[in-house]
Every structure is written in structure tokens, then in C-alpha cells.
Write an enzyme that holds these catalytic residues in place. Structure first.
Site, PDB file in Angstrom:
ATOM      1  N   CYS A  68     -81.326  14.977  -3.088  1.00 43.22           N
ATOM      2  CA  CYS A  68     -81.001  15.844  -1.949  1.00 43.22           C
ATOM      3  C   CYS A  68     -81.444  17.274  -2.187  1.00 43.22           C
ATOM      4  CB  CYS A  68     -79.507  15.788  -1.658  1.00 43.22           C
ATOM      5  SG  CYS A  68     -78.470  16.282  -3.072  1.00 43.22           S
ATOM      6  N   HIS A 224     -73.592  17.883  -4.112  1.00 39.88           N
ATOM      7  CA  HIS A 224     -74.448  17.494  -2.994  1.00 39.88           C
ATOM      8  C   HIS A 224     -74.980  18.751  -2.314  1.00 39.88           C
ATOM      9  CE1 HIS A 224     -76.242  14.965  -0.090  1.00 39.88           C
ATOM     10  NE2 HIS A 224     -75.381  15.169   0.889  1.00 39.88           N
ATOM     11  N   ASN A 249     -76.812  17.364   6.829  1.00 39.16           N
ATOM     12  CA  ASN A 249     -76.581  16.538   5.654  1.00 39.16           C
ATOM     13  C   ASN A 249     -77.765  15.587   5.480  1.00 39.16           C
ATOM     14  OD1 ASN A 249     -75.664  14.922   3.607  1.00 39.16           O
ATOM     15  ND2 ASN A 249     -73.943  14.061   4.738  1.00 39.16           N
TER      16      ASN A 249
END
Length: 667
Positions: A68, A224, A249
Site C-alpha cells: 500500500c 496501513h 483506501n
């Protein structure tokens, strides 16, 4: 790199196999390797394209790979066309082109240089679909291709599992990155930070991260990263102005359950028109959050500096372009220049640099360390050291190192940090400044890049310590030294491999030599054959050759080194080497630099001087000895006669003076 029989390019350096997927980092990816197939885009979709028509459709979505941090950093390329073309060079053959070859090239900024990475377009898939990153528009392939090139740069896809957004932003932009932790800082600093984000939202990549578990925000995940896709000042029903942030996201699903989720009560303070306007702009995986709740539920914000049309980095606070860029490479070497932090008495041993500021200007000082290993899953505190940087203003003509280093610096790191790159910001007045980069622990060996970016003109140069020389009693011209001279050259496209920072390093000339049993001290001198004003940065490493012929000597750490590379015609190093076989690898710092060179290897052999057996030589020595003795006696005789003459003359004078006195008394 050979084409297949079908004419499409196949990359043998990064094959469609398990070796390109995992490299032993122990991530969950290894479980799925056997099920992954490799397909080209036209085998996945009928009409593939590189970029979407709508930039918003290029938002990245994360697959089964934990990268990510990289996907969020790729948003920097969507904000700046110049950066996008830097990373994705124009003119590449696409799937609709008659000359389509299946080959793509991307560029990444690595330790001071833009490095090209060429790949084929075979991409990892599960069930005929991309299993790693993909775009919101699944017919666009710029992101999965860029991800594959980045994975090749790091050795395998698994190496991208977990990492720092800031590192990826630096690799994609070659610029500066600002990081703010929400747990620290005063309110006015935060206010200024959010105002700057609102001002630069269309020009800068902005991301946020969750680093710690929170009871009320468990759906956000831990460790994250997210992309900030929009920031707006929104007026509530009562006239209150709120700062709203739209967050994406990369998991591609809604994970927000706060006050501003779709069914949250926070929307009640806005009019239906405002609510409709904000919610209609959301894509899959996006959500809105107000500033105070954003600070509460996120730990860190990361923002890349903007770049203007000329490619100049802009100061995010003043907006001024950083027109001057100076950089120099260096190394902390154990026993020589790895002095450690200011807590150590050896701190003055660290590399030192002069920064000459010619006019009052804004300055960013950046320090990059070269990791021992890769990034992502393989990058940890074993591959990054705690580094720092301090700056002193000095009067160069009256410069005293001990006195200077004992005084407070103009600017410096408050604590050493395990960062691949960090920067200091300051406004400096004209004059000389002393820069000292350091590791926290002494005797820590690593390479670094020191960069200075400023709004005014500055110059940066290394303070070169006295060259290491052999003791005067061990002159290499004496018979106790064996001297070997070797000639060679670096040639483009053949053996000009550059320094160890580049994958082509192994192409450099390798010169074998031996150290005999009776020898320990070796002096190596490298002389480049060029004009003094056209010198390349040169250096060398010495590698021990093991008995295992299948093992390349260059795969291990050097036994001795002459680094950092220096813009000098000649560099030398005195080394203590155990008896055995060695390879000397001379190199320029940059690849593809042509030049001839001469290497002199002087090995000191501890053996007794051999007496001459020639009678003529012995006779001459004896004659010389006898002449010396005769000359000595002649000098002594002359001296005695001289004293006798002086004494006689003095006696005559005394007798004469006595007679004069007596004559006077009589008269």
C-alpha cells in the site's frame, strides 16, 4: 535479453517464475505462488491501454501484495505530468501500435541517479485477473507495470511487502518529502500544515498512515497507508467552516465507521446540497473525514514537494524554487571516518564538508544512506543505521575544529533517525558552514549522499583529510618493497561499470595480485590518465579470492577500500592484508565513463638486505670510507693550526701592550 519466437520481448533477468515473486522474506505470498500465472495485458482484456482517459480512474487498488505504501506514493505521478514522463518515458510501444514488442521501461531515482528498469509486460494473475496492484479502471496498466519494474529493482515482488511511503515518494520524484506526526507539535504548527495542504492539494502527493491500533478505528487497519485525494473548506448550517479531507483506501473498499461515514451523524451539520455534492464525488474505497477526527484516528501525514515546469523542486513553505543543487558522496569507514555521534570523542573523525553560501537563501540539507539490503520486507534496522547531520557557521581563516565542534550548531538533528533519507531546513547567511554527517554508533560503516538544495547560489566540497601514507621509514622505493605496475582502461558499453551503487559494477576490470607469506603491508595507487580539469571520481576495492571457484569474490564484502570516490588524478590507500590471492577492482563512480588508468601495487616484504658480492662495489665503499677518514683528520689539523696562530698573535699583542704601559710610567 532475447525476443521470443513470437517476437514479443521476454525478460530473462526477471522471469515469469517463483524467483520473481518471493525471495525468502517469509510473507503470506509464498502460499499462493503455485497458483499464480503470468499473462500479458491483451490476454487479460481485449483493449488494454496505458493510462485512463479520466485521471480519477487511475487511482490505485491494492491486491494480495502488502505494498500500500508504494501504491499511495504513485499518486505523485498523477499530480504532475513532468514527473509522470520522467518515470514513464514517452514513445514506448503500446498494444495498439504496429511495432508492439511487449517491452516497457521505467525510471526510478536511486541514491542520486535516475536508474532505468526494463521489463516485459507479463503480469502475475490469479483466475485470469491481476492479483497485485491495478487501477480503478482495470483496462489501464500503468500501475501494475510500474509495480513490476519496482519489484525488479528490489529483486522480487515480496520485497515490496511493507515499507515507507516517504521512501517510495523519493524514488518516484527524486525530490523532498515532508512528514508530520500528529502526536507532536503545537496547534499553530498543525494549522499552518493543513493550510499548506489546502493550498497545494492539486500539485502535491499527500498520504496518511495508521501506525498503531485504535479501538474505534479497527477497520482502518494497522500499519496501513492511505491517499488524500481532496481537501475542502466546507461551511456548515450555522456558518462554521470545517476542513474536510477525502481519503482513499487502496484496499478498494469502505473501511470508515466514524462520524463521517455514509450513515454517520456528522453529515447532519451540513445542508443536503453540500452533503450530496461531497458524497457524489466519492469513488470506491473513498471516504470523507473532518480535520479533528482525522488527527485523532491517523498517526502521520506525508507530502511530496511540488515540482515546477522546469523540473525545479519548490519550497512548500515559501513557494520559491530551489534553483541550486549540490551533492557529494561519502562513506563512514571503520577506523578512519566512522566517528559516531557527538556523544563520542571520535566525532571529529567523521567526514566533513564546506558549504559556502554566497547570498542569503533558504536551504534544504538532505542526507541519504545506502541500505545494505533492499527496501520493503527486507529493509529493517539491520539494513538502515541511525544517522544525523549538524551544521556550524565558521570563519574559515580562523577555523579551529575542536573549538567549533564544542560549540552549539546552527542547525542539526535533534536525534539520529533510522531513515533512508531525511532533510533539515534552514535559512543561511553568506559565508562558510561546516557540515558533519554521522551515524549514532561509532565504527558503523555505510555510504551516504549529501545533497544541498537552495534558493540561492551555494557550493559544496569535501574537506579532504591528509592522504594516508606509509611511514617514512618504509619508503616504497626501497628494496624491501615489491612493486607491480598494471595498465588498464574503462570503456563504455564494455567494462565501465561504475561504483558498487550500480548493478553494472561487476563489469569493471578485475586485476589479480598476491600477497606473499612474509608480507602484510600493501600500498595501492590508482592513477587516471586524464587532464587534471577533466578528472572522474575514482576509487577502488580489494577482494579476497576464496578457494571456492564457484563463488565470485565480488559477492562478498571488500577486504580493503579506497572510498569515497574522489575527483583526483591519483588516489592511494595503505592496506594491511593477510597472505593470499586478491582482486583489485578500480572504478569510476558513475557508469559509462571512459578513461585509461595505471595501478601500482607495492607489497612490503620483511627480508634482510642482501650484501653486494661485487668487489668493485666493495672497493668503492672502502675507498669512500678511507677518504672520509683522511678528510676528517685534515679538518682537525687545520683547526689546530688555526688555534695556534690565533694564540701566537694574542701573545704578541700582550707583550706590545705591556711595553707601552711601562714606557708611559717612566715618562
Amino acid at each position: 535479453m532475447l525476443p521470443t519466437s513470437s517476437g514479443l520481448f521476454v525478460d530473462p533477468e526477471f522471469p515469469a517464475s517463483v524467483s520473481s515473486l518471493i525471495c525468502g522474506a517469509g510473507t503470506p505470498l509464498s502460499i499462493l505462488c503455485d497458483r499464480i500465472t503470468w499473462l500479458r495485458p491483451q490476454e487479460i482484456i481485449a483493449s488494454p491501454r496505458l493510462f485512463p482517459l479520466n485521471a480519477r480512474d487511475g487511482l490505485g487498488k491494492q491486491g494480495i501484495l502488502g505494498d500500500c505504501w508504494f501504491i499511495c506514493a504513485c499518486s505523485a505521478l498523477q499530480k504532475c505530468e513532468k514527473l509522470l514522463r520522467q518515470v514513464f518515458p514517452v514513445g514506448q510501444c503500446l498494444w495498439t501500435d504496429p511495432g508492439y514488442t511487449g517491452k516497457f521501461t521505467c525510471r526510478f531515482w536511486r541514491f542520486g541517479f535516475w536508474v532505468e528498469v526494463t521489463i516485459d509486460d507479463r503480469l502475475p494473475c490469479l483466475g485470469h485477473k491481476l492479483c497485485f496492484s491495478h487501477c480503478q479502471d482495470q483496462g489501464s496498466f500503468w500501475l501494475p507495470l510500474l509495480e513490476k519494474a519496482y519489484a525488479k529493482l528490489h529483486g522480487c515482488y515480496e520485497s515490496l511487502w511493507a515499507g515507507q511511503v516517504a521512501d517510495a515518494l523519493v524514488d518516484l520524484t527524486g525530490g523532498l518529502v515532508e512528514r508530520w506526526a500528529f502526536g507532536a507539535g503545537e496547534e499553530h504548527v498543525r494549522r499552518e500544515m493543513f493550510n499548506k495542504m489546502l493550498e497545494l492539494k492539486e500539485r502535491c502527493a499527500m498520504t496518511c498512515s495508521v501506525l498503531h491500533y485504535r479501538e474505534g478505528a479497527k477497520e482502518l487497519g494497522e500499519f496501513h497507508a492511505f491517499t488524500i485525494t481532496d481537501i475542502q473548506n466546507v461551511v456548515a448550517k450555522d456558518g462554521q467552516e470545517l476542513l474536510m479531507l477525502r481519503v482513499h483506501n487502496p484496499w478498494g473498499r469502505c473501511c470508515w465507521d466514524g462520524s463521517w461515514s455514509k450513515s454517520g451523524h456528522g453529515w447532519d451539520i451540513f445542508s443536503p446540497k453540500v452533503v450530496s455534492n461531497l458524497q457524489s464525488k466519492m469513488q470506491e474505497g473513498e471516504f470523507w473525514v473532518e480535520k479533528s477526527e482525522f488527527i485523532q484516528d491517523f498517526d502521520e501525514l506525508t507530502m511530496a514537494f511540488p515540482v515546477n515546469e522546469k523540473g525545479q523542486i519548490l519550497n512548500i513553505w515559501s513557494g520559491l524554487p530551489l534553483i541550486s543543487t549540490q551533492e557529494v558522496y561519502g562513506s563512514w569507514v571503520k577506523g578512519q571516518s566512522a566517528g559516531g555521534s557527538r556523544n563520542n570523542v571520535s566525532f571529529p573523525d567523521n567526514p566533513k564538508f564546506w558549504l559556502r553560501v554566497k547570498e542569503q537563501c533558504q536551504v534544504y540539507l538532505t542526507l541519504n544512506q545506502r541500505p545494505l539490503h533492499g527496501t520493503g520486507a527486507t529493509q529493517n534496522k539491520d539494513s538502515l543505521y541511525a544517522i544525523g547531520l549538524h551544521v556550524w557557521k565558521v570563519e574559515k581563516r580562523k577555523f579551529n575544529l575542536t573549538k567549533t565542534l564544542s560549540s552549539p550548531p546552527v542547525v542539526g538533528t535533534s536525534s539520529h533517525s533510522y531513515e533512508r533519507q531525511f532533510h533539515l531546513y534552514c535559512e543561511l547567511s553568506p559565508g562558510y558552514h561546516l557540515l558533519v554527517p554521522s551515524t549514532f554508533l561509532r565504527d558503523t560503516e555505510a555510504d551516504f549522499l549529501l545533497r544541498v538544495l537552495s534558493t540561492g547560489h551555494v557550493t559544496l566540497s569535501e574537506i579532504v583529510p591528509p592522504r594516508s601514507m606509509a611511514p617514512a621509514s618504509e619508503d616504497v622505493t626501497q628494496r624491501s618493497w615489491d612493486i607491480q605496475t598494471l595498465q588498464g582502461s574503462w570503456k563504455k558499453g564494455k567494462n565501465a561499470g561504475g561504483s558498487r551503487n550500480f548493478p553494472s559494477y561487476h563489469l569493471n576490470p578485475s586485476l589479480p595480485f598476491s600477497v606473499p607469506k612474509e608480507c602484510q603491508l600493501v600500498k595501492v595507487t590508482l592513477l587516471q590518465q586524464c587532464q587534471e580539469d577533466k578528472c572522474h571520481a575514482i576509487g577502488f576495492h580489494v577482494y579476497s579470492v576464496s578457494r571456492d571457484k564457484q563463488k565470485s569474490p565480488l559477492s562478498g564484502e571488500p577486504s580493503a577500500s579506497c572510498v569515497p570516490h574522489s575527483h583526483s588524478q591519483e588516489v592511494s590507500q595503505v592496506c594491511v592484508l593477510s597472505p593470499g590471492k586478491y582482486l583489485l577492482v578500480p572504478s569510476t563512480y558513475l557508469p559509462e565513463q571512459e578513461c585509461g588508468f595505471t595501478v601500482t601495487i607495492a607489497t612490503k616484504v620483511d627480508r634482510k638486505p642482501i650484501e653486494s658480492q661485487e668487489t668493485l662495489g666493495r672497493f668503492l665503499q672502502e675507498v669512500k670510507k678511507e677518504i672520509s677518514i683522511i678528510f676528517f683528520f685534515v679538518c682537525v689539523l687545520v683547526f689546530i693550526l688555526h688555534l695556534k696562530f690565533e694564540f701566537s698573535f694574542l701573545t704578541v699583542n700582550i707583550d706590545l701592550n705591556v711595553q707601552v704601559v711601562l714606557w708611559g710610567l717612566r715618562h
